[in-house]
Write a protein that holds these residues in place. Structure first.
Motif, PDB file in Angstrom:
ATOM      1  N   TYR A  80      -0.315  -3.215  -2.069  1.00 39.62           N
ATOM      2  CA  TYR A  80      -0.772  -1.927  -1.558  1.00 39.62           C
ATOM      3  C   TYR A  80      -2.235  -1.925  -1.154  1.00 39.62           C
ATOM      4  O   TYR A  80      -2.771  -0.905  -0.741  1.00 39.62           O
ATOM      5  CB  TYR A  80      -0.504  -0.822  -2.588  1.00 39.62           C
ATOM      6  CG  TYR A  80       0.971  -0.582  -2.800  1.00 39.62           C
ATOM      7  CD1 TYR A  80       1.460  -0.083  -4.001  1.00 39.62           C
ATOM      8  CD2 TYR A  80       1.889  -0.865  -1.805  1.00 39.62           C
ATOM      9  CE1 TYR A  80       2.807   0.125  -4.187  1.00 39.62           C
ATOM     10  CE2 TYR A  80       3.241  -0.673  -1.988  1.00 39.62           C
ATOM     11  CZ  TYR A  80       3.695  -0.176  -3.182  1.00 39.62           C
ATOM     12  OH  TYR A  80       5.034   0.021  -3.368  1.00 39.62           O
ATOM     13  N   GLN A  81      -2.912  -3.071  -1.280  1.00 38.34           N
ATOM     14  CA  GLN A  81      -4.317  -3.081  -0.871  1.00 38.34           C
ATOM     15  C   GLN A  81      -4.516  -3.851   0.425  1.00 38.34           C
ATOM     16  O   GLN A  81      -5.642  -4.014   0.885  1.00 38.34           O
ATOM     17  CB  GLN A  81      -5.178  -3.701  -1.970  1.00 38.34           C
ATOM     18  CG  GLN A  81      -5.115  -5.201  -1.953  1.00 38.34           C
ATOM     19  CD  GLN A  81      -5.380  -5.866  -3.288  1.00 38.34           C
ATOM     20  OE1 GLN A  81      -4.980  -5.416  -4.342  1.00 38.34           O
ATOM     21  NE2 GLN A  81      -6.061  -6.980  -3.226  1.00 38.34           N
ATOM     22  N   ILE A  82      -3.426  -4.303   1.033  1.00 34.69           N
ATOM     23  CA  ILE A  82      -3.525  -5.083   2.271  1.00 34.69           C
ATOM     24  C   ILE A  82      -3.938  -4.173   3.418  1.00 34.69           C
ATOM     25  O   ILE A  82      -3.458  -3.051   3.529  1.00 34.69           O
ATOM     26  CB  ILE A  82      -2.176  -5.752   2.573  1.00 34.69           C
ATOM     27  CG1 ILE A  82      -1.904  -6.810   1.506  1.00 34.69           C
ATOM     28  CG2 ILE A  82      -2.159  -6.386   3.949  1.00 34.69           C
ATOM     29  CD1 ILE A  82      -0.610  -7.532   1.689  1.00 34.69           C
ATOM     30  N   PHE A  83      -4.849  -4.648   4.273  1.00 38.47           N
ATOM     31  CA  PHE A  83      -5.306  -3.765   5.347  1.00 38.47           C
ATOM     32  C   PHE A  83      -5.528  -4.439   6.677  1.00 38.47           C
ATOM     33  O   PHE A  83      -5.700  -3.774   7.679  1.00 38.47           O
ATOM     34  CB  PHE A  83      -6.598  -3.055   4.920  1.00 38.47           C
ATOM     35  CG  PHE A  83      -7.772  -3.991   4.843  1.00 38.47           C
ATOM     36  CD1 PHE A  83      -7.997  -4.739   3.694  1.00 38.47           C
ATOM     37  CD2 PHE A  83      -8.651  -4.135   5.904  1.00 38.47           C
ATOM     38  CE1 PHE A  83      -9.070  -5.611   3.612  1.00 38.47           C
ATOM     39  CE2 PHE A  83      -9.726  -5.008   5.831  1.00 38.47           C
ATOM     40  CZ  PHE A  83      -9.932  -5.748   4.687  1.00 38.47           C
TER      41      PHE A  83
ATOM     42  N   PHE B 161       2.230  -6.102   7.609  1.00 40.55           N
ATOM     43  CA  PHE B 161       3.159  -4.996   7.415  1.00 40.55           C
ATOM     44  C   PHE B 161       4.561  -5.315   7.910  1.00 40.55           C
ATOM     45  O   PHE B 161       5.484  -4.530   7.730  1.00 40.55           O
ATOM     46  CB  PHE B 161       2.596  -3.726   8.071  1.00 40.55           C
ATOM     47  CG  PHE B 161       1.274  -3.314   7.481  1.00 40.55           C
ATOM     48  CD1 PHE B 161       0.095  -3.474   8.174  1.00 40.55           C
ATOM     49  CD2 PHE B 161       1.206  -2.815   6.185  1.00 40.55           C
ATOM     50  CE1 PHE B 161      -1.129  -3.126   7.599  1.00 40.55           C
ATOM     51  CE2 PHE B 161      -0.005  -2.470   5.601  1.00 40.55           C
ATOM     52  CZ  PHE B 161      -1.177  -2.622   6.312  1.00 40.55           C
TER      53      PHE B 161
ATOM     54  N   ASP C 212      -6.349 -11.079   6.391  1.00 42.26           N
ATOM     55  CA  ASP C 212      -6.392 -10.411   5.092  1.00 42.26           C
ATOM     56  C   ASP C 212      -6.754 -11.400   3.991  1.00 42.26           C
ATOM     57  O   ASP C 212      -7.560 -11.103   3.126  1.00 42.26           O
ATOM     58  CB  ASP C 212      -5.057  -9.725   4.787  1.00 42.26           C
ATOM     59  CG  ASP C 212      -5.221  -8.647   3.735  1.00 42.26           C
ATOM     60  OD1 ASP C 212      -5.100  -8.953   2.533  1.00 42.26           O
ATOM     61  OD2 ASP C 212      -5.509  -7.500   4.108  1.00 42.26           O
TER      62      ASP C 212
END
Lengths: 284, 289, 267
Positions: free
Chosen positions: B95-98, B143, B105
């Motif tokens: 949930y911290q991947i951006f 994603f 990343d």
């Protein structure tokens, strides 16, 4: 002959590929046929990608089959007009405790379904209180959700479904995001609802210790059902279970390993007590 | 040489309010370099707060913490450097991947370290392989990947900083048995290859038993024990009293012992259980003969 | 740490003011604001202040909190008073170089300060004594006649409720994401404004992605509980107005009338 509350007939399902028109589709369900009897506690066990969540979502018309049919209390899930009837018969609890709670106060969230159905306030009050009591969260009725633990939030979510007085509750990996205490709380609640209130339970899980508590385990792999039996029988197939990436109880595995070493063993042993008994016989 | 050392480490929050709570109470600890440690404790025992002290995310209320002999809260210490030395992977790290691509990343950590591009490239390729990510995935958007793959991207991102200590908070949370075994296997390989210290927080005593050389047990904010795995499992009933779920097989052997069978109880894997039974039968057979 | 921020700070209590029907409280606050802006003399403003102070006393909210509500607007008060004090033309009271203070300036300045202070304190009193969800409920019910004009009253109220429900959750999540990125060496404290803005990307993107996922899951859960918009919905919590509410409303209207009267007499 027990009444069937959910019937799946040869269900086939694939997701439409949104990005490429003629890309090969991945068949998620390849002809699943299953009956759930009223009052039963069924576990659907499988690794991620086996299709267990997908078939569960067919049970209250979140998904409609691409092939085959699903009937809830005799109603075809494809019948759009009967959608709310179906959803009042079969409630659904999801994996993420936070993303099911919509109100800022516990009792208001439990009332959400009843508010949607236009139930009158007095009856609502009664049903909300009953639902909260049946999951053991009545003292928390005026709390705000973020003050609760994961297990407590899931119990509130369950209460929100109970308030609708469904015949059946489908729980899609309800304990995956919980700590051991939360998992125990939720399982205890589910068992109580099945035993004391006669609610049909369908539990989707990949935890074998949870599945072991059900009356019946349906094992899925690659979009089909590969085993459908009582826990003892299912877990005794140690090799098959391991091959498809699932666990068996440690005691069953021990029995299997002992069998391999030529020792007397019975892989139908799935709980601690039976194992201790068998070992005592062997070692004394 | 101890890679992490704490002296009377205490952390209390909401001091002065009615919600005051001590999350970590007077912990004295020395973790050796290269150790493979499992950290267990009931929810609220302080284990998550404790590990956040190791990389300076949380400042102790009192007490000291040393990383490679350096007091991390001394004026001269740059906390950012500590965070590159002690890599922390949080729960549900996917949930911290951006970033736009998996490659970018994973590069985030090394970039923040100011490393040259070729070095960053080497590290990315190496960690991707370590966590079992195929090369094609490097240039995809994160994603597009599955949950399990995303998690491995996140873990790779911390491994790429080549920290002296790698801490993982419940890396198997929410994964199915296959996924769980895979990740634990990869972490164990990482440990063997890199010989770095690895700390793994887990709720599953079975996982920790299979995998860790030493176990650190937290109970009600206090350090209960820090010992090698067999020694800790000898105290299985104390662990059970703390609310920890002792492996089924350990409970079985404890009950056998209670029923008068003279058998060892520090058994926590099925293979070892079989071995123990075979040995017991041999010994008994030998005595009878 | 971020958890300490609460929007529209609410202090639970059991005072007379707390127990008033929230719909009436909103209307009374409206009447009070009308009082402040209608009054064109100090006596009228004074009447408004009396109303405000009595309400505060009845609410049992500590005096310190009352003043705390003014903290954020101190810059505005200073700015306004300077503007009016030094730059309004009229009868000069005293001069210092080219800086002059006029009687009009002084009067207008004082007037505006009292108005702003009373306005902020009055609104704060409303939010201190009424929980956000109760306020949302009350607004929904007050606006419901607008439904006839196809105004999306229910949808707005639902949005507000869900937002309020998720604020603490999102704050917690932001904390977690910040810790995770700090653990990878993200630096959000140093650097130019531009650099610090860029450093927000590793926080905002995961937050947004997560928010969308939450929204999807929540919508599904709501549909499984037969959500179908606002038609035919009943409510668990009913608002019951009592004599006390009408009495309070009546008092506020009386005060308002006095203000108007004073305007006519002193105008």
């Amino acid at each position: 002959m027990q009444e069937k509350i959910i019937t799946a007939q040869n269900v086939e399902f694939h997701y439409d590929n949104e990005y490429e028109e003629n890309a090969p589709v991945k068949q998620v369900l390849k002809g699943v046929s299953l009956d759930i009897e009223k009052g039963s506690f069924t576990a659907i066990l499988g690794h991620n990608g086996s299709g267990k969540s997908t078939i569960a979502k067919h049970f209250n018309a979140i998904l409609l089959p691409c092939g085959g049919k699903v009937y809830v209390e005799g109603i075809d899930t494809a019948d759009e007009e009967k959608l709310f009837d179906i959803r009042q018969h079969v409630g659904m609890v999801f994996q993420n405790p936070d993303n099911q709670i919509v109100a800022t106060i516990v009792e208001e969230d439990v009332a959400f379904a009843l508010e949607n159905l236009g139930v009158n306030p007095d009856e609502m009050r009664e049903r909300v209180d009953d639902a909260l009591k049946s999951v053991g969260m009545y003292e928390y009725r005026e709390h705000s959700p973020h003050q609760l633990s994961g297990g407590q939030k899931q119990r509130v979510a369950i209460a929100g479904i109970i308030a609708m007085r469904p015949d059946c509750i489908v729980l899609d990996e309800p304990t995956a995001m919980l700590d051991p205490k939360g998992r125990r709380e939720v399982l205890k609640t589910i068992r109580r609802l099945n035993r004391d209130y006669g609610i049909t339970i369908v539990l989707i899980t990949h935890y074998m210790d949870e599945a072991a508590q059900a009356d019946r385990i349906v094992v899925m792999d690659g979009g089909t059902i590969i085993m459908d039996d009582v826990p003892k029988e299912v877990f005794s197939n140690v090799e098959t279970m391991k091959k498809i990436g699932l666990d068996v109880p440690q005691v069953t595995e021990l029995m299997y390993l002992m069998g391999e070493a030529g020792l007397p063993s019975d892989t139908h042993i799935i709980d601690e007590n039976e194992c201790v008994e068998a070992l005592l016989k062997l070692l004394k | 040489m101890s890679v992490i050392k704490t002296e009377n480490l205490t952390y209390t929050y909401s001091i002065g309010t009615p919600f005051e709570k001590t999350a970590v109470d007077n912990v004295n600890l020395e973790i050796e370099e290269g150790a493979l440690v499992g950290i267990i404790g009931h929810t609220g025992s302080g284990k998550s707060t404790l590990i956040q002290h190791f990389n300076g995310l949380v400042k102790p209320t009192s007490g000291k913490i040393y990383v490679e002999g350096q007091d991390i809260w001394a004026k001269e210490t740059k906390l950012r450097d500590i965070r590159f030395k002690v890599g922390l992977v949080f729960q549900y790290p996917e949930y911290q991947i951006f970033e736009e691509t998996v490659y970018k990343d994973i590069a985030f950590g090394p970039k923040n370290m100011g490393l040259p591009d070729e070095e960053i490239d080497r590290r990315i390729k190496e960690t991707a392989e370590l966590v079992g990510l195929h090369k094609e995935n490097l240039y995809k958007s994160p994603f597009e990947l599955s949950g399990g793959q995303k998690r491995r991207v996140a873990i790779a991102g911390v491994m790429a900083m080549e920290p002296k200590v790698l801490i993982l908070d419940e890396p198997t949370a929410g994964l199915d048995p296959k996924g769980r075994d895979k990740i634990l296997g990869q972490i164990k390989e990482y440990h063997q290859q890199k010989k770095t210290t690895v700390l793994l927080v887990s709720h599953s005593m079975e996982d920790v038993a299979k995998f860790a050389d030493k176990i650190l047990v937290m109970n009600k904010a206090k350090l209960f024990c820090y010992d090698d795995t067999p020694t800790v499992f000898k105290r299985a009933d104390e662990l059970a009293n703390m609310g920890l779920a002792v492996p089924q097989i350990t409970r079985v052997f404890n009950r056998l012992k209670q029923s008068g069978i003279d058998i060892r109880t520090d058994v926590y894997t099925t293979e070892f259980a079989r071995k123990t039974i075979l040995e017991y039968l041999e010994k008994r057979g030998g005595e009878r003969a | 740490m971020l958890k300490d921020i609460t929007i529209g700070q609410y202090f639970p209590g059991n005072s007379v003011i707390h127990r008033l029907d929230p719909r009436f409280k909103i209307i009374i606050t409206g009447v009070f604001i009308a009082m402040l802006f209608t009054a064109d003399n100090f006596m009228g403003l004074g009447i408004g202040m009396i109303f405000l102070l009595v309400s505060f006393l009845l609410s049992q909210i500590p005096f310190k909190l009352m003043l705390k509500s003014l903290k954020p607007i101190i810059p505005i008060i200073i700015f306004t008073s300077i503007l009016n004090l030094f730059f309004l033309d009229g009868v000069v009271l005293f001069k210092l170089g080219f800086i002059k203070v006029t009687y009009e300036g002084l009067r207008t300045s004082a007037f505006m300060i009292i108005r702003i202070v009373a306005l902020i304190m009055g609104s704060s009193l409303l939010t201190y004594t009424t929980s956000p969800i109760t306020l949302t409920d009350a607004i929904e019910r007050l606006l419901s006649p607008l439904k006839k004009l196809k105004f999306p009253v229910h949808e707005l109220a639902m949005m507000m409720t869900i937002a309020l429900r998720f604020i603490p959750t999102l704050i917690e999540e932001t904390d977690k994401i910040m810790s995770a990125q700090k653990a990878r060496g993200a630096d959000m404290e140093s650097g130019s404004l531009l650099q610090r803005a860029k450093a927000l990307t590793p926080i905002l993107i995961p937050l947004f992605v997560s928010a969308f996922r939450r929204a999807e899951e929540l919508a599904l859960a709501m549909e499984c509980r037969c959500y179908q918009g606002g038609d035919g919905r009943t409510r668990l919590r009913q608002l019951h107005s009592t004599g006390a509410d009408f009495f309070a409303l009546g008092i506020s209207i009386v005060f308002f009338d006095i203000v108007i009267l004073l305007n006519c007499l002193l105008g």
